[in-house]
Design a protein around this motif. Structure first.
Motif, PDB file in Angstrom:
ATOM      1  N   ASP A  12      38.445  59.989  38.912  1.00  0.00           N
ATOM      2  CA  ASP A  12      39.306  58.844  38.651  1.00  0.00           C
ATOM      3  C   ASP A  12      39.138  58.451  37.195  1.00  0.00           C
ATOM      4  O   ASP A  12      38.039  58.561  36.651  1.00  0.00           O
ATOM      5  N   GLU A  13      40.182  57.985  36.554  1.00  0.00           N
ATOM      6  CA  GLU A  13      40.068  57.661  35.126  1.00  0.00           C
ATOM      7  C   GLU A  13      39.157  56.471  34.854  1.00  0.00           C
ATOM      8  O   GLU A  13      38.636  56.336  33.765  1.00  0.00           O
ATOM      9  N   HIS A  14      38.936  55.624  35.855  1.00  0.00           N
ATOM     10  CA  HIS A  14      38.022  54.484  35.700  1.00  0.00           C
ATOM     11  C   HIS A  14      36.736  54.760  36.467  1.00  0.00           C
ATOM     12  O   HIS A  14      36.751  54.921  37.681  1.00  0.00           O
ATOM     13  N   SER A  15      35.633  54.813  35.744  1.00  0.00           N
ATOM     14  CA  SER A  15      34.345  55.115  36.341  1.00  0.00           C
ATOM     15  C   SER A  15      33.804  53.929  37.133  1.00  0.00           C
ATOM     16  O   SER A  15      34.005  52.778  36.759  1.00  0.00           O
ATOM     17  N   THR A  16      33.094  54.223  38.209  1.00  0.00           N
ATOM     18  CA  THR A  16      32.417  53.177  38.976  1.00  0.00           C
ATOM     19  C   THR A  16      30.953  53.072  38.556  1.00  0.00           C
ATOM     20  O   THR A  16      30.236  52.213  39.041  1.00  0.00           O
ATOM     21  N   VAL A  17      30.538  53.970  37.651  1.00  0.00           N
ATOM     22  CA  VAL A  17      29.160  54.011  37.176  1.00  0.00           C
ATOM     23  C   VAL A  17      29.145  53.911  35.662  1.00  0.00           C
ATOM     24  O   VAL A  17      29.967  54.523  34.983  1.00  0.00           O
ATOM     25  N   ALA A  18      28.205  53.128  35.137  1.00  0.00           N
ATOM     26  CA  ALA A  18      27.970  53.069  33.696  1.00  0.00           C
ATOM     27  C   ALA A  18      26.474  53.217  33.464  1.00  0.00           C
ATOM     28  O   ALA A  18      25.662  52.799  34.296  1.00  0.00           O
ATOM     29  N   ILE A  19      26.128  53.829  32.345  1.00  0.00           N
ATOM     30  CA  ILE A  19      24.726  54.000  31.992  1.00  0.00           C
ATOM     31  C   ILE A  19      24.548  53.419  30.599  1.00  0.00           C
ATOM     32  O   ILE A  19      25.263  53.806  29.670  1.00  0.00           O
ATOM     33  N   ALA A  20      23.631  52.468  30.466  1.00  0.00           N
ATOM     34  CA  ALA A  20      23.408  51.787  29.185  1.00  0.00           C
ATOM     35  C   ALA A  20      22.078  52.218  28.594  1.00  0.00           C
ATOM     36  O   ALA A  20      21.098  52.422  29.318  1.00  0.00           O
ATOM     37  N   ASP A  21      22.060  52.347  27.271  1.00  0.00           N
ATOM     38  CA  ASP A  21      20.829  52.703  26.579  1.00  0.00           C
ATOM     39  C   ASP A  21      20.955  52.279  25.120  1.00  0.00           C
ATOM     40  O   ASP A  21      22.047  51.959  24.650  1.00  0.00           O
ATOM     41  N   GLU A  89      30.729  49.554  39.684  1.00  0.00           N
ATOM     42  CA  GLU A  89      29.905  49.164  40.826  1.00  0.00           C
ATOM     43  C   GLU A  89      28.423  49.119  40.480  1.00  0.00           C
ATOM     44  O   GLU A  89      27.688  48.307  41.016  1.00  0.00           O
ATOM     45  N   VAL A  90      27.973  50.030  39.587  1.00  0.00           N
ATOM     46  CA  VAL A  90      26.545  50.118  39.289  1.00  0.00           C
ATOM     47  C   VAL A  90      26.338  50.447  37.810  1.00  0.00           C
ATOM     48  O   VAL A  90      27.112  51.193  37.225  1.00  0.00           O
ATOM     49  N   VAL A  91      25.289  49.845  37.241  1.00  0.00           N
ATOM     50  CA  VAL A  91      24.863  50.152  35.876  1.00  0.00           C
ATOM     51  C   VAL A  91      23.442  50.678  35.971  1.00  0.00           C
ATOM     52  O   VAL A  91      22.562  49.998  36.486  1.00  0.00           O
ATOM     53  N   TRP A  92      23.227  51.900  35.492  1.00  0.00           N
ATOM     54  CA  TRP A  92      21.898  52.490  35.474  1.00  0.00           C
ATOM     55  C   TRP A  92      21.272  52.240  34.114  1.00  0.00           C
ATOM     56  O   TRP A  92      21.905  52.432  33.072  1.00  0.00           O
ATOM     57  N   VAL A  93      20.023  51.797  34.105  1.00  0.00           N
ATOM     58  CA  VAL A  93      19.306  51.482  32.870  1.00  0.00           C
ATOM     59  C   VAL A  93      17.854  51.920  33.006  1.00  0.00           C
ATOM     60  O   VAL A  93      17.385  52.198  34.105  1.00  0.00           O
ATOM     61  N   PHE A 102      18.746  39.732  33.057  1.00  0.00           N
ATOM     62  CA  PHE A 102      19.669  40.774  32.608  1.00  0.00           C
ATOM     63  C   PHE A 102      20.662  41.107  33.717  1.00  0.00           C
ATOM     64  O   PHE A 102      21.872  41.213  33.473  1.00  0.00           O
ATOM     65  N   ALA A 103      20.178  41.263  34.946  1.00  0.00           N
ATOM     66  CA  ALA A 103      21.057  41.588  36.071  1.00  0.00           C
ATOM     67  C   ALA A 103      22.111  40.499  36.268  1.00  0.00           C
ATOM     68  O   ALA A 103      23.290  40.804  36.518  1.00  0.00           O
ATOM     69  N   GLN A 104      21.719  39.236  36.140  1.00  0.00           N
ATOM     70  CA  GLN A 104      22.677  38.138  36.288  1.00  0.00           C
ATOM     71  C   GLN A 104      23.693  38.132  35.152  1.00  0.00           C
ATOM     72  O   GLN A 104      24.879  37.860  35.369  1.00  0.00           O
ATOM     73  N   ALA A 105      23.258  38.425  33.923  1.00  0.00           N
ATOM     74  CA  ALA A 105      24.180  38.483  32.787  1.00  0.00           C
ATOM     75  C   ALA A 105      25.204  39.597  32.991  1.00  0.00           C
ATOM     76  O   ALA A 105      26.392  39.416  32.693  1.00  0.00           O
ATOM     77  N   VAL A 106      24.770  40.736  33.521  1.00  0.00           N
ATOM     78  CA  VAL A 106      25.694  41.843  33.802  1.00  0.00           C
ATOM     79  C   VAL A 106      26.708  41.419  34.853  1.00  0.00           C
ATOM     80  O   VAL A 106      27.908  41.683  34.719  1.00  0.00           O
ATOM     81  N   LYS A 107      26.266  40.721  35.884  1.00  0.00           N
ATOM     82  CA  LYS A 107      27.186  40.233  36.919  1.00  0.00           C
ATOM     83  C   LYS A 107      28.206  39.252  36.339  1.00  0.00           C
ATOM     84  O   LYS A 107      29.377  39.283  36.712  1.00  0.00           O
ATOM     85  N   GLN A 108      27.781  38.388  35.436  1.00  0.00           N
ATOM     86  CA  GLN A 108      28.710  37.440  34.809  1.00  0.00           C
ATOM     87  C   GLN A 108      29.760  38.163  33.983  1.00  0.00           C
ATOM     88  O   GLN A 108      30.919  37.779  33.973  1.00  0.00           O
ATOM     89  N   VAL A 109      29.360  39.217  33.296  1.00  0.00           N
ATOM     90  CA  VAL A 109      30.266  39.946  32.411  1.00  0.00           C
ATOM     91  C   VAL A 109      31.151  40.923  33.177  1.00  0.00           C
ATOM     92  O   VAL A 109      32.336  41.050  32.888  1.00  0.00           O
ATOM     93  N   CYS A 110      30.585  41.608  34.169  1.00  0.00           N
ATOM     94  CA  CYS A 110      31.293  42.696  34.849  1.00  0.00           C
ATOM     95  C   CYS A 110      31.777  42.357  36.249  1.00  0.00           C
ATOM     96  O   CYS A 110      32.533  43.123  36.830  1.00  0.00           O
ATOM     97  N   GLU A 112      30.652  40.080  40.147  1.00  0.00           N
ATOM     98  CA  GLU A 112      29.579  39.918  41.129  1.00  0.00           C
ATOM     99  C   GLU A 112      29.302  41.180  41.938  1.00  0.00           C
ATOM    100  O   GLU A 112      28.231  41.333  42.501  1.00  0.00           O
ATOM    101  N   GLN A 113      30.270  42.091  42.007  1.00  0.00           N
ATOM    102  CA  GLN A 113      30.093  43.316  42.792  1.00  0.00           C
ATOM    103  C   GLN A 113      29.178  44.325  42.105  1.00  0.00           C
ATOM    104  O   GLN A 113      28.709  45.277  42.727  1.00  0.00           O
ATOM    105  N   VAL A 114      28.890  44.138  40.822  1.00  0.00           N
ATOM    106  CA  VAL A 114      28.111  45.107  40.050  1.00  0.00           C
ATOM    107  C   VAL A 114      26.617  44.886  40.268  1.00  0.00           C
ATOM    108  O   VAL A 114      26.131  43.767  40.235  1.00  0.00           O
ATOM    109  N   ARG A 115      25.905  45.988  40.485  1.00  0.00           N
ATOM    110  CA  ARG A 115      24.455  45.909  40.609  1.00  0.00           C
ATOM    111  C   ARG A 115      23.813  46.723  39.487  1.00  0.00           C
ATOM    112  O   ARG A 115      24.380  47.711  39.023  1.00  0.00           O
TER     113      ARG A 115
END
Length: 142
Positions: A12-21, A89-93, A102-110, A112-115
């Motif tokens: 799918d053109e929109h990923s459900t996973v992101a990886i931050a570093d 849906e998920v951010v791997w770090v 950090f988890a709450q800030a990610v939820k605010q930005v992305c 509530e469904q994001v973990r």
């Protein structure tokens, strides 16, 4: 271009996973506006905060002073990429991003469904962590 590559890969053109570093890079050139000292790595220069998708394709990058916070940089990058991460849906770090704030800030930005999933090393020696290796592989291409 990333959307086209994902479609060619049958994704799918929109990923459900992101990886931050982030990574600090030494800069011996003339000091510029974006310049600092990363006390953890003992490096003067800049820090790149990156977010890639599950295929290792770049979503967004932010360059800051080397002394900038990894967590804050990741939240800013995720915020700037919010439109591209509409199905996230998920951010791997790594463990540098652990913590409830950090988890709450990610939820605010992305949304509530994001973990946030912290992928931790189990030994002091090098080990290839399957989910984290995707972003490390991207950094190797720079």
């Amino acid at each position: 271009m990333r959307h086209q590559l994902r479609q060619k890969l049958g994704r799918d053109e929109h990923s459900t996973v992101a990886i931050a570093d982030s990574s600090s890079g030494e800069d011996n050139r003339k000091k510029r506006v974006v310049y600092g000292f990363d006390g953890g790595k003992k490096v003067k220069g800049r820090k790149r905060h990156i977010v890639v998708d599950s295929q290792g394709l770049l979503i967004r990058v932010l360059v800051t002073e080397a002394n900038a916070s990894e967590r804050l940089g990741a939240v800013v990058v995720l915020h700037e990429a919010a439109k591209e991460l509409s199905r996230l849906e998920v951010v791997w770090v790594d463990s540098g991003y652990s913590g409830e704030n950090f988890a709450q800030a990610v939820k605010q930005v992305c949304g509530e469904q994001v973990r946030v999933e912290v992928i931790e090393r189990t030994s002091k020696t090098f080990e290839r962590l399957p989910k984290r290796w995707i972003v490390e592989r991207f950094r190797g291409r720079q």
